[in-house]
Design a protein around this motif. Sequence first.
Motif, short mmCIF file in Angstrom:
data_model
loop_
_atom_site.label_atom_id
_atom_site.label_comp_id
_atom_site.label_asym_id
_atom_site.label_seq_id
_atom_site.Cartn_x
_atom_site.Cartn_y
_atom_site.Cartn_z
N ASN A 135 -50.81 -11.10 -33.47
CA ASN A 135 -51.40 -10.87 -34.78
C ASN A 135 -51.23 -9.39 -35.09
O ASN A 135 -52.09 -8.57 -34.75
N LEU A 136 -50.13 -9.05 -35.71
CA LEU A 136 -49.81 -7.65 -35.97
C LEU A 136 -50.76 -7.01 -36.99
O LEU A 136 -50.76 -5.79 -37.15
N GLU A 137 -51.58 -7.82 -37.64
CA GLU A 137 -52.55 -7.30 -38.60
C GLU A 137 -53.92 -7.04 -37.96
O GLU A 137 -54.84 -6.58 -38.63
N ALA A 138 -54.06 -7.33 -36.68
CA ALA A 138 -55.36 -7.17 -36.00
C ALA A 138 -55.84 -5.72 -36.07
O ALA A 138 -55.08 -4.79 -35.79
N LYS A 139 -57.09 -5.55 -36.44
CA LYS A 139 -57.68 -4.21 -36.54
C LYS A 139 -58.99 -4.13 -35.75
O LYS A 139 -59.49 -3.05 -35.48
N ARG A 140 -59.55 -5.28 -35.40
CA ARG A 140 -60.84 -5.32 -34.72
C ARG A 140 -60.71 -4.95 -33.25
O ARG A 140 -61.57 -4.27 -32.70
N LYS A 141 -59.62 -5.42 -32.62
CA LYS A 141 -59.40 -5.11 -31.22
C LYS A 141 -57.91 -5.18 -30.90
O LYS A 141 -57.14 -5.80 -31.63
N PHE A 142 -57.54 -4.51 -29.83
CA PHE A 142 -56.16 -4.60 -29.36
C PHE A 142 -55.98 -5.93 -28.66
O PHE A 142 -56.86 -6.37 -27.92
#
Length: 147
Positions: free
Chosen positions: A108-115
């Motif tokens: 999920n290249l849009e993930a911002k919450r966690k790596f």
Amino acid sequence: MTFCPAFWQWLLLQNQAMALASITSVKEEIAKGNDELAKWTAENTNFFHDISDEHTQAAYIAVATHLAELAPKMKAGALEEFLSGADPWLIAKAMCTGATVVTHEVLNLEAKRKFIIPNVCKHFDVPYMNTFELLHTLDAKFVLPHG
């Protein structure tokens, strides 16, 4: 572990055949528990490879550096959370050994919450798959006796 004991035996057989392994960081995370899995890891220490070698350490630095560059775009604390666990070490070991990382996380290249593992793997060209793909790739069979 009682649900499918053959799976755990299969893991050990695949480890003996050099087809799969884990790392000491994962063992240490599991050992914090007080359950059958913690007992299994304590009884099967050869399943877990060391991460103190120079190549893995250097690869970990590369992973941490990359993530630190991305951290300002992530939720506060995401970097520290990821680096405090076994995941970056798993990726670093795979980078050094040519191994494939097994995870149930999904790219999920849009993930911002966690790596997430697949995103980091993709950046470093480390192959990854989920457990079901692993079972298929290694042709696992858990067959009940007839009768």
